[in-house]
Design a protein around this motif. Sequence first.
Motif, short mmCIF file in Angstrom:
data_model
loop_
_atom_site.label_atom_id
_atom_site.label_comp_id
_atom_site.label_asym_id
_atom_site.label_seq_id
_atom_site.Cartn_x
_atom_site.Cartn_y
_atom_site.Cartn_z
N SER A 1 -82.87 164.91 -39.62
CA SER A 1 -81.53 165.12 -40.18
C SER A 1 -80.44 164.75 -39.17
O SER A 1 -79.39 164.23 -39.54
CB SER A 1 -81.37 166.58 -40.63
OG SER A 1 -81.41 167.46 -39.52
N LEU A 2 -80.72 164.99 -37.89
CA LEU A 2 -79.74 164.63 -36.86
C LEU A 2 -79.64 163.12 -36.69
O LEU A 2 -78.57 162.60 -36.37
CB LEU A 2 -80.14 165.27 -35.52
CG LEU A 2 -80.03 166.79 -35.40
CD1 LEU A 2 -80.50 167.24 -34.03
CD2 LEU A 2 -78.60 167.25 -35.66
N ALA A 3 -80.76 162.42 -36.89
CA ALA A 3 -80.79 160.97 -36.68
C ALA A 3 -80.48 160.17 -37.94
O ALA A 3 -80.44 158.94 -37.88
CB ALA A 3 -82.15 160.55 -36.14
N PHE B 1 -84.41 156.21 -40.31
CA PHE B 1 -85.67 156.86 -40.66
C PHE B 1 -86.64 156.81 -39.49
O PHE B 1 -86.83 155.76 -38.86
CB PHE B 1 -86.27 156.17 -41.89
CG PHE B 1 -87.54 156.78 -42.38
CD1 PHE B 1 -87.63 158.15 -42.63
CD2 PHE B 1 -88.67 156.00 -42.60
CE1 PHE B 1 -88.80 158.72 -43.10
CE2 PHE B 1 -89.85 156.56 -43.08
CZ PHE B 1 -89.91 157.92 -43.32
N LEU B 2 -87.25 157.96 -39.16
CA LEU B 2 -88.26 158.15 -38.12
C LEU B 2 -87.70 158.16 -36.70
O LEU B 2 -88.43 158.47 -35.76
CB LEU B 2 -89.37 157.08 -38.21
CG LEU B 2 -90.17 157.01 -39.52
CD1 LEU B 2 -91.17 155.87 -39.45
CD2 LEU B 2 -90.87 158.33 -39.80
N VAL B 3 -86.43 157.84 -36.53
CA VAL B 3 -85.85 157.83 -35.18
C VAL B 3 -85.81 159.24 -34.60
O VAL B 3 -86.11 159.47 -33.42
CB VAL B 3 -84.44 157.20 -35.20
CG1 VAL B 3 -83.71 157.43 -33.87
CG2 VAL B 3 -84.54 155.71 -35.48
N GLY B 4 -85.45 160.22 -35.41
CA GLY B 4 -85.44 161.60 -34.93
C GLY B 4 -86.82 162.08 -34.53
O GLY B 4 -86.97 162.79 -33.53
N ILE C 1 -84.81 151.36 -34.34
CA ILE C 1 -83.41 150.97 -34.55
C ILE C 1 -83.28 149.45 -34.62
O ILE C 1 -82.58 148.91 -35.47
CB ILE C 1 -82.52 151.55 -33.43
CG1 ILE C 1 -82.50 153.09 -33.53
CG2 ILE C 1 -81.10 150.99 -33.52
CD1 ILE C 1 -81.74 153.76 -32.40
N GLN C 2 -84.00 148.76 -33.73
CA GLN C 2 -83.92 147.30 -33.67
C GLN C 2 -84.93 146.60 -34.59
O GLN C 2 -84.95 145.38 -34.65
CB GLN C 2 -84.15 146.84 -32.22
CG GLN C 2 -83.12 147.34 -31.24
CD GLN C 2 -81.73 146.79 -31.52
OE1 GLN C 2 -81.59 145.65 -31.94
NE2 GLN C 2 -80.71 147.61 -31.30
#
Length: 374
Positions: free
Chosen positions: A184-186, A190-193, A122-123
Amino acid sequence: MRRAAPAPEPRAGMLVCVCDPQLDAPANDNGPRAVSTFGLALGFAFAVLAQTVASAALPLAGAQLAPRPELVTWPFAALLLGAALASFPASFLRDAFGRRTGFALGASLGIAGGALLVAALIQRQFAWACLGALWLGMAQGFSFFYRHEAAAASGRPAAATAGVLAGGLLAAVAGPTLAGFAESLAAPFFLVGAAALAALAHTCSLGVAVMLADDPNSTFRPKVTAPLSAIVWPTVVAGIAWFGMNAVMSGAPLALVGCGIGGAAVFGFIALHVAAMYAPAVPLALAGDRLPPLAIALTGVVLVAIGVPLQRLGTPESITAALICVGAGWSVATVGATAWIYQSGQPSRLALALHDGGLFALAICGALTGYLLA
């Protein structure tokens, strides 16, 4: 010269040491009964789910966050470095505090690593991603001792080892679907989920770990250890397979993207690879102890040797074939090498730590060269 006084007769309140110096002190939560292979396989399966997701996400995260091209594979290499660093504490904590504490500590590190990887994505912090990968790798290093726990408690080490590794097959099959749902939830991150799913998988592994052992008891077990030299050749042979597998694995996601495969679809290819890593454990769990451990281990090395040049062809089909070959070879070599080190008796904790540490060290070397195959 004065004659030595005779030993006093036992009396009420007298403190007498009854410890046999040939026996180990009890571990404080290993319990009176051997833990079931199913429990070990279940805990390992959740760890494999996290490994599946992280193995696909970290090379892509490296490509997304790395400041220079040569640093792209560093997050994946950090995963393996963490596993290598965890080998010694994972081995010795088992006797000092028991299996429950050791496996629970490893799962806790995985939860923290997954959470930190979420923050890194995210950061957009490359250093955080490497640190999160390191902690995820330490959790992986602890989880690989599930196979030693099974082998030590069984008279059939090859079958017991394969039985634990077979638990990873279900995790590999479920991995792509769960990763896609988590992504899809995140969205749109990208890749956070996927990173969050890795943390959740280790949370489930933690729940299994705390249920593994009974309450503390005061039983002793005989001290029968194999010589330290018994691990040398099993480590060398299996290490070759670990090197080749990770060289292909770390470069495959980037190679697939270069062939036009979408980032989300890469999870399916990696899951196929992980399924190949654990599928051979199913027949080996049934027939592994009927075959010589050396023959099993060498068969795995041959499969890895076939897979490495396939990666260089650079087509989706050849990369898929390479992932399957090196995955299957890794599994077969690991089962054979683990059974091999138990042929001479129960290995010491130092021997197990050196064995797993050596395997992960060679895996790191393979991951660092993986960009050459991408």
